[in-house]
Each structure stands twice: as C-alpha cells, then as structure tokens.
Design a protein around this motif. Sequence first.
Motif, PDB file in Angstrom:
ATOM      1  N   GLY A  69     -35.531   8.761 -16.959  1.00  0.00           N
ATOM      2  CA  GLY A  69     -36.326   7.470 -17.346  1.00  0.00           C
ATOM      3  C   GLY A  69     -36.636   7.456 -18.805  1.00  0.00           C
ATOM      4  N   PRO A  70     -37.032   6.253 -19.068  1.00  0.00           N
ATOM      5  CA  PRO A  70     -37.038   5.888 -20.450  1.00  0.00           C
ATOM      6  C   PRO A  70     -38.270   6.689 -21.219  1.00  0.00           C
ATOM      7  CG  PRO A  70     -37.832   3.871 -19.397  1.00  0.00           C
ATOM      8  CD  PRO A  70     -37.009   4.844 -18.194  1.00  0.00           C
ATOM      9  N   LEU A  71     -39.300   6.915 -20.433  1.00  0.00           N
ATOM     10  CA  LEU A  71     -40.439   7.525 -21.122  1.00  0.00           C
ATOM     11  C   LEU A  71     -40.145   8.797 -21.381  1.00  0.00           C
ATOM     12  CD1 LEU A  71     -43.568   6.012 -19.236  1.00  0.00           C
ATOM     13  CD2 LEU A  71     -42.804   5.349 -21.545  1.00  0.00           C
ATOM     14  N   LYS A  72     -39.705   9.576 -20.386  1.00  0.00           N
ATOM     15  CA  LYS A  72     -39.284  11.099 -20.836  1.00  0.00           C
ATOM     16  C   LYS A  72     -38.287  11.184 -21.797  1.00  0.00           C
ATOM     17  CE  LYS A  72     -40.407  12.843 -16.072  1.00  0.00           C
ATOM     18  NZ  LYS A  72     -40.063  13.259 -14.960  1.00  0.00           N
ATOM     19  N   PHE A  73     -37.383  10.395 -21.888  1.00  0.00           N
ATOM     20  CA  PHE A  73     -36.353  10.159 -22.754  1.00  0.00           C
ATOM     21  C   PHE A  73     -36.954   9.909 -24.329  1.00  0.00           C
ATOM     22  CE2 PHE A  73     -33.776   7.583 -25.543  1.00  0.00           C
ATOM     23  CZ  PHE A  73     -32.687   8.665 -26.116  1.00  0.00           C
ATOM     24  N   ILE A  74     -37.695   8.990 -24.503  1.00  0.00           N
ATOM     25  CA  ILE A  74     -38.496   8.685 -25.331  1.00  0.00           C
ATOM     26  C   ILE A  74     -39.281   9.988 -26.180  1.00  0.00           C
ATOM     27  CG2 ILE A  74     -40.391   7.482 -26.887  1.00  0.00           C
ATOM     28  CD1 ILE A  74     -39.560   4.960 -25.028  1.00  0.00           C
ATOM     29  N   ALA A  75     -39.953  10.657 -25.189  1.00  0.00           N
ATOM     30  CA  ALA A  75     -40.715  11.791 -25.658  1.00  0.00           C
ATOM     31  C   ALA A  75     -39.999  12.731 -26.131  1.00  0.00           C
ATOM     32  CB  ALA A  75     -41.798  12.230 -24.565  1.00  0.00           C
ATOM     33  N   GLY A  76     -38.710  13.036 -25.639  1.00  0.00           N
ATOM     34  CA  GLY A  76     -37.983  14.434 -25.699  1.00  0.00           C
ATOM     35  C   GLY A  76     -37.023  13.785 -27.032  1.00  0.00           C
ATOM     36  N   PHE A  77     -36.778  12.808 -27.153  1.00  0.00           N
ATOM     37  CA  PHE A  77     -35.911  12.320 -28.226  1.00  0.00           C
ATOM     38  C   PHE A  77     -36.755  12.392 -29.546  1.00  0.00           C
ATOM     39  CE2 PHE A  77     -33.659   9.161 -31.146  1.00  0.00           C
ATOM     40  CZ  PHE A  77     -32.379   9.586 -30.839  1.00  0.00           C
ATOM     41  N   LEU A  78     -37.637  11.858 -29.392  1.00  0.00           N
ATOM     42  CA  LEU A  78     -38.665  11.841 -30.918  1.00  0.00           C
ATOM     43  C   LEU A  78     -38.868  13.241 -31.157  1.00  0.00           C
ATOM     44  CD1 LEU A  78     -41.048   8.601 -30.445  1.00  0.00           C
ATOM     45  CD2 LEU A  78     -38.825   8.912 -31.783  1.00  0.00           C
ATOM     46  N   LEU A  79     -39.421  14.286 -29.834  1.00  0.00           N
ATOM     47  CA  LEU A  79     -39.797  15.470 -30.459  1.00  0.00           C
ATOM     48  C   LEU A  79     -38.592  16.402 -30.793  1.00  0.00           C
ATOM     49  CD1 LEU A  79     -41.818  17.746 -30.108  1.00  0.00           C
ATOM     50  CD2 LEU A  79     -41.031  18.170 -27.759  1.00  0.00           C
ATOM     51  N   GLY A  80     -37.451  16.250 -30.492  1.00  0.00           N
ATOM     52  CA  GLY A  80     -36.205  16.848 -31.052  1.00  0.00           C
ATOM     53  C   GLY A  80     -36.107  16.535 -32.487  1.00  0.00           C
ATOM     54  N   ALA A  81     -36.306  15.212 -32.704  1.00  0.00           N
ATOM     55  CA  ALA A  81     -36.079  14.797 -34.504  1.00  0.00           C
ATOM     56  C   ALA A  81     -37.156  15.366 -35.106  1.00  0.00           C
ATOM     57  CB  ALA A  81     -36.078  13.217 -34.391  1.00  0.00           C
ATOM     58  N   VAL A  82     -38.367  15.352 -34.598  1.00  0.00           N
ATOM     59  CA  VAL A  82     -39.587  15.861 -35.461  1.00  0.00           C
ATOM     60  C   VAL A  82     -39.554  17.471 -35.683  1.00  0.00           C
ATOM     61  CG1 VAL A  82     -42.149  15.982 -35.232  1.00  0.00           C
ATOM     62  CG2 VAL A  82     -41.254  13.948 -34.932  1.00  0.00           C
ATOM     63  N   VAL A  83     -39.210  18.040 -34.556  1.00  0.00           N
ATOM     64  CA  VAL A  83     -39.065  19.707 -34.831  1.00  0.00           C
ATOM     65  C   VAL A  83     -38.077  20.183 -35.899  1.00  0.00           C
ATOM     66  CG1 VAL A  83     -38.056  21.569 -33.573  1.00  0.00           C
ATOM     67  CG2 VAL A  83     -39.635  20.013 -32.258  1.00  0.00           C
ATOM     68  N   VAL A  84     -36.814  19.356 -35.791  1.00  0.00           N
ATOM     69  CA  VAL A  84     -35.762  19.556 -36.828  1.00  0.00           C
ATOM     70  C   VAL A  84     -36.278  18.957 -38.178  1.00  0.00           C
ATOM     71  CG1 VAL A  84     -33.693  19.087 -37.732  1.00  0.00           C
ATOM     72  CG2 VAL A  84     -33.813  19.235 -35.113  1.00  0.00           C
ATOM     73  N   ASP A  85     -37.055  18.088 -38.321  1.00  0.00           N
ATOM     74  CA  ASP A  85     -37.608  17.474 -39.674  1.00  0.00           C
ATOM     75  C   ASP A  85     -38.418  18.572 -40.174  1.00  0.00           C
ATOM     76  OD1 ASP A  85     -38.074  15.822 -41.661  1.00  0.00           O
ATOM     77  OD2 ASP A  85     -39.808  14.698 -40.665  1.00  0.00           O
ATOM     78  N   PHE A 123     -28.177  25.136 -34.628  1.00  0.00           N
ATOM     79  CA  PHE A 123     -28.931  25.738 -33.416  1.00  0.00           C
ATOM     80  C   PHE A 123     -29.054  24.525 -32.267  1.00  0.00           C
ATOM     81  CE2 PHE A 123     -32.942  26.902 -30.910  1.00  0.00           C
ATOM     82  CZ  PHE A 123     -32.456  28.003 -30.583  1.00  0.00           C
ATOM     83  N   PRO A 124     -29.339  23.126 -32.768  1.00  0.00           N
ATOM     84  CA  PRO A 124     -29.568  21.980 -31.868  1.00  0.00           C
ATOM     85  C   PRO A 124     -28.284  21.903 -31.058  1.00  0.00           C
ATOM     86  CG  PRO A 124     -30.587  21.336 -33.686  1.00  0.00           C
ATOM     87  CD  PRO A 124     -29.833  22.858 -34.097  1.00  0.00           C
ATOM     88  N   GLU A 125     -27.117  22.039 -31.760  1.00  0.00           N
ATOM     89  CA  GLU A 125     -25.733  21.587 -31.269  1.00  0.00           C
ATOM     90  C   GLU A 125     -25.462  22.907 -30.143  1.00  0.00           C
ATOM     91  OE1 GLU A 125     -22.816  21.659 -34.412  1.00  0.00           O
ATOM     92  OE2 GLU A 125     -23.924  20.636 -35.799  1.00  0.00           O
ATOM     93  N   GLY A 126     -25.701  24.005 -30.321  1.00  0.00           N
ATOM     94  CA  GLY A 126     -25.389  25.067 -29.371  1.00  0.00           C
ATOM     95  C   GLY A 126     -26.632  24.525 -28.205  1.00  0.00           C
ATOM     96  N   MET A 127     -27.967  24.568 -28.310  1.00  0.00           N
ATOM     97  CA  MET A 127     -28.727  24.044 -27.552  1.00  0.00           C
ATOM     98  C   MET A 127     -28.300  22.924 -26.368  1.00  0.00           C
ATOM     99  SD  MET A 127     -32.864  23.539 -27.983  1.00  0.00           S
ATOM    100  CE  MET A 127     -32.529  21.848 -28.709  1.00  0.00           C
TER     101      MET A 127
END
Length: 250
Positions: A69-85, A123-127
């Motif tokens: 669903g959208p809420l879990k997607f938003i949380a994971g998507f933003l976290l992925g960007a922030v971690v790489v940043d 690393f994110p690509e392999g993940m």
Amino acid sequence: MLDSYPDLLRGLILSVLAGMSTMLGIIPVLLVHKKLGEKVIDALLGMAAGIMLAASAFSLTMPALEIGGPLKFIAGFLLGAVVVDLFDKFSPHEHFLKGHEGLQLRRLSKMWLFVIAITIHNFPEGMAVGISAFTKEAYNIALAIGMQNVPEGAATFIALVDAGYSYKLAGLITLLTGAVEVLGGFFGASMIYISKALLPYMLALAAGAMVFVVSDEVIPETHLRGNERLSTYSLLFGFLVMSILDVILG
C-alpha cells in the motif's frame, strides 16, 4: 523460513549473475577502446540510467504498492533516498568528473575513493536483485540490473583507463563494482528471508535508493561535458527497452 529457502537461493544466484555482468562491458572495450571517447561514456551511462529508472518504476515501485500500500511505500521510498544521501554526504569518495565529495581523508588513495563511490552507487542495485527474488519480478529486476551493468561496466573501465589506470587495475576495479552488487544482493535477500513483512518496505527502499542515485549521480555525471542531449536520448532509449522487456517478460 525453510519454505523461503528457494527464494533466498534464487536471490543469491541472480545477484551473482547480475553483478558479474559488469565484466561483459569490458570485452568490446578491449577490442575498440582507442575509438571510444567521452560521448560513448555519456551515452552508455545514460542508457544505464534509463534502464534503472524503468526497473525502479515497474519492477520495484509497482510491486511495493501492490503488496504494502501507499503508506509503506512512501516510508520505504523516502528512507532509501535518505540513506543513500547520508552515505553520499559523509563518506569520502571520488567521482570521475565531479571530483571529491564527503569527508576529506588524505590517507585514502584516489583508487579507494573511487571504490567507495562505486559502492554507494551499486549496493542498492544489488539489493534490489536480492529483494525482488521473493516476488514475481525476480527475473525482470535481475535482467534490468544485468543489462545496465554492461554499459556501466564499459563506461567505468573506459573512464579508469582514460584517467591513467592500467588495463589490469581498471579491470580489477570494474570487477569490484560487480562484487559490491553481489554483496548488496546477499544483504537484501537475507533481510527478506529473516522477515517477509519487510518485503514492501525493502522494495520501496531499493526503488528510492536507485532513483536517488540516477538523479544525484548518474545524470549529472553525463551532463558535465556537453553531451546532455546525447545522454538524454540514450536514457530514453534505455527506459524504452526496459519497459518493453518488462511487458514481454510479464
């Protein structure tokens, strides 16, 4: 967990195959390297960026939304960007054109700074490959990452040779870029093997991380030498190819 073991094994195998495809890009370069230049590097990286964007949109984002669903997607998507940043801001690393980023550590050689930059990128690509092994998109993602690794591996090798590295050392560093993806695949697959509840979050995290890398690293790198239009059309071509393959492969 035993019922997930085949998916774990599939994730590990696909990660190895996708990661090691970087070395395929070296083969044509060794044959015609003297004829290749900056335009070829930017075109190859642009095509790789397009493939990554299509894979993120259709094989990671859509399954993440369907499963969680959208809420879990938003949380994971933003976290992925922030971690790489955060890794990009605070880890010392070196880009071929943009130069040094992150902390200044004089003891690290330029080669290792390149390796760190590649690790942040790959690393994110392999993940993504490891995580998607637990979904119906497993082979689509592995194919996408494997496909984009070929031009990316070629571009990395060419850039290293042009920067003065020997063919042997350039080949070794290119191999390390693939090995980083294998490690990422092992990590991603292991996380889902431990808890399937993490699947929608991790799919979204991988998508956010990959989109961030494309926007912050790959596209700017291809727009620094006056080849913006060529790299943009190459990106469009890569996106089209991966989109069509995604439909064909189901």
